[in-house]
Design a protein around this motif. Structure first.
Motif: not given
Length: 278
Positions: A42, A45, A49
């Protein structure tokens, strides 16, 4: 176009990752992979981002100069995207039995560090090229030469820790002994000195690139001076730790933990990425 708020939040998130990783890694210690692996995925990611929002998105439509600068900056960020998994690994075990019990994780730890070191070289190589195009040759060349000397020493050191010691500890654990053989002390002394050299070179390279970035107009004087001051201080501490008593020994150990010298290049990457997105 990304909003100012989203860029600020992305910058804050990227900025706190190393601190949170260090606090959890040393404060909590080893936890189950069933917990840290999903959390790490997580986080990967979220970091990618955040990097995209902060400035990496220019690779889609910006001119070649901004695109290359963004990619070079991202390469400097990748090492801490990878090593953020260490929040669940905890510090390396202190005994052969503990090391053997987590031997796969130790091999993964040092393999990740090897990959992180390679990305540092990639990142500085791209940044050096941009600095040369802006007319700054001396400090960028000095820093890159230091990085080129650093990387083979770093890889050898990480392979020693991840694979040689793991095999040695497995042999000790199988024999039921915790006592290291006589040859271990001189070999350990050899790799301790290798660590001093490669860590010192990393801080020297970071300081040189910070000066170069300022001279090329990519960094303002204040952040450049902060990077230089921190890097030079760490460089001096590493050298003093080899010949001075406490607290230099402990301080030298702290700034020589394999992922720690990558923090300053990481923040250089974050700031360059923000600049490329403006």
């Amino acid at each position: 176009m990304q909003t100012s708020l989203s860029k600020k939040l992305s910058h804050i998130y990227l900025s706190v990752v190393p601190l949170v990783t260090a606090i959890l890694g040393f404060g909590v210690g080893h936890i189950s992979y069933t917990i840290y692996l999903p959390v790490w995925i997580i986080n990967v990611c979220l970091m990618i981002t955040a990097a995209w929002v902060l400035g990496l998105n220019v690779v889609r439509n910006a001119d070649a100069e901004k695109r290359e600068l963004a990619l070079g900056a991202f390469f400097l960020i990748v090492p801490w995207i990878l090593v953020s998994i260490f929040f669940g690994f905890g510090p390396p075990p202190s005994t052969a039995t503990e090391w053997t019990a987590t031997d796969v994780e130790q091999q993964v730890r040092y393999s990740i560090l090897v990959l992180a070191g390679i990305f540092i070289v990639f990142g500085f190589a791209v940044v050096r090229d941009k600095l040369k195009k802006k007319g700054e040759h001396f400090y960028s060349q000095l820093g890159f030469v230091a990085i080129l000397i650093f990387i083979p020493l770093f890889i050898i050191n990480m392979i020693f820790w991840g694979y040689f010691l793991t095999a040695a500890f497995n042999i000790l654990a199988a024999s039921g002994s915790e006592k290291m053989p006589e040859w271990y002390k001189p070999v350990r002394a050899l790799f301790s000195m290798i660590s001093v050299v490669e860590v010192a070179l990393t801080y020297l390279a970071t300081a040189a690139f910070a000066v170069s970035l300022n001279l090329a107009g990519l960094f303002n004087k204040i952040p450049a001076r902060i990077y230089v001051a921190v890097s030079v201080l760490a460089f001096v501490i590493v050298l003093l730790s080899t010949c001075c008593p406490e607290p230099f020994v402990t301080a030298g150990y702290a700034v020589s933990i394999p992922a720690i010298p990558f923090i300053m290049p990481y923040f250089i990457g974050v700031n360059l990425l923000r600049r490329s997105g403006n």
